[in-house]
Write an enzyme that holds these catalytic residues in place. Sequence first.
Site, PDB file in Angstrom:
ATOM      1  N   HIS A   1       0.933  -1.246   0.207  1.00  0.00           N
ATOM      2  CA  HIS A   1      -0.049   0.029   0.055  1.00  0.00           C
ATOM      3  C   HIS A   1       0.974   1.350  -0.053  1.00  0.00           C
ATOM      4  CE1 HIS A   1      -3.665  -2.430   0.851  1.00  0.00           C
ATOM      5  NE2 HIS A   1      -2.850  -3.068   1.733  1.00  0.00           N
TER       6      HIS A   1
ATOM      7  N   GLU B   1      10.152   6.081 -17.495  1.00  0.00           N
ATOM      8  CA  GLU B   1       8.842   6.781 -18.299  1.00  0.00           C
ATOM      9  C   GLU B   1       8.494   6.380 -19.659  1.00  0.00           C
ATOM     10  OE1 GLU B   1       9.578  10.859 -15.405  1.00  0.00           O
ATOM     11  OE2 GLU B   1      10.053  10.925 -17.226  1.00  0.00           O
TER      12      GLU B   1
ATOM     13  N   SER C   1      15.082  19.038 -16.637  1.00  0.00           N
ATOM     14  CA  SER C   1      14.135  20.138 -16.657  1.00  0.00           C
ATOM     15  C   SER C   1      14.814  21.511 -17.486  1.00  0.00           C
ATOM     16  CB  SER C   1      13.939  20.812 -15.330  1.00  0.00           C
ATOM     17  OG  SER C   1      13.371  22.078 -15.232  1.00  0.00           O
TER      18      SER C   1
ATOM     19  N   LYS D   1      18.498  19.206 -12.174  1.00  0.00           N
ATOM     20  CA  LYS D   1      17.376  18.082 -12.231  1.00  0.00           C
ATOM     21  C   LYS D   1      17.493  17.103 -13.124  1.00  0.00           C
ATOM     22  CE  LYS D   1      12.351  17.809 -11.245  1.00  0.00           C
ATOM     23  NZ  LYS D   1      12.056  16.667 -11.808  1.00  0.00           N
TER      24      LYS D   1
END
Length: 462
Positions: free
Chosen positions: A184, A327, A314, A320
């Site tokens: 969970h 992805e 980014s 970043k």
Amino acid sequence: MVNEKYRNEIDSMGELKVPIDAMWGAQTQRAVNNFPISGIRVPRQFIAALGLIKWAAATVNNNLGLLPDNKAKAICEACEEIIEGNFDEHFPVDIFQTGSGTSSNMNANEVIAKLATSILGADIHPNDDVNMSQSSNDVIPTCIHVSAVISLQEHLLPALEKLNDALEQKSIEFKDVVKTGRTHLMDAMPITVGQEIDAWRSQMQHAHERVSDSMKRLTHLAQGATAVGTGINAHPEFGKNVAILLSERTNASFVSSASLFESLATQDAAVEMSGQLKTLAVSIIKISNDLRWMNSGPLGGLSEIRLPELQPGSSIMPGKVNPVIPEAVAMVGAQVIGNDTTITVAGQSGNFQLNVMLPIVAHNLLQSIEILANALCVLTDKAIKGFSVDHEKIKDALDRNPILVTALNAVIGYELGAKIAKTAYKEGRAVKEVAAEMTDLSEADLTRLLNPKDLTEGGIKK
């Protein structure tokens, strides 16, 4: 000016203009004119399979005494050019076309006939010679199966094996690194990083088994069924002999379908395979999301692993770096799931003796195989092989995990364990420290019972 750009072609429906340099003829041109829909053409693998089928058909017809040696030789030479991809630009028909794929079959017949005519120096007819003993209704279903089997055999299954091997090596590398398990998305009992990775490996192993099993049904070919499954205008041995030749050429075990009627009327084997590809897509999305969560941070997330840094993440936030490979792989999974939905709908369109959504089945199935194979290779090479573990971060989280108290259940009971866990979490203290205060267990017992590595091996601790 018009005469410099076009030539006149005649078919059973009359005369029309075809680009002067086009290798195709009138029927292909009609399809180009009728279906300016997506600009998406039939896949390269499909064109190659068409070439293989036409090569096999010419060879079998020649062996059966139906096609003269000179014509058969010229057609086979032309087919080799198609198989090699030397004339792909002359297959312009949109995938959204007549549902039987007749336009693509005639496209192949016309291009091969024109090439073969040039080779022979005498006319070869696209229907009477190249399409002898065939119908679009059996050529296109056969082409779907042949192109899919070749793509699976040469690309997807090797990619699955490659990823499976990389995951196995990684699970061994990190077999002794204990971390906090999660259910969970919440802290749970500890496992090793190796155990976590081995679950991914098992998914890939099972995917390989599922795809390999479903591929057996794809090796059953419709060739020889001709128009409606009865084999009209084809020699009784034609379909069987085509399957034998295709098997020898591709190292796949193709056979003539036991029910040619089923092979025309349904696309059940393609639907089944698409379902297996969808299952694989679900698996790689799960793995990709696990990698993204484990890599999250570097300060505000889990930061259990470090994926290879591949590109700036980014356009506005300097420094970043994002998990770009997981992805991309997850997006491939989403596309494959969408393709499966289309194939499922198309599979229902077998009205009476013929399925009439064959081109979209071919496109989506082959696309799913191709992008899955490529995604698996990218995931292996650019994410799995190169990620490292942040041992300090993992140990810190594990030491503060209040759920470790679960190991004391058999000794102190659930209720007391819950009190210890809540106190440890509330006060930011180690479970062992709180348990020492709230139970009669010795430090030696607590050390033994709460050993994280031992807890990854299961069993009741007493």
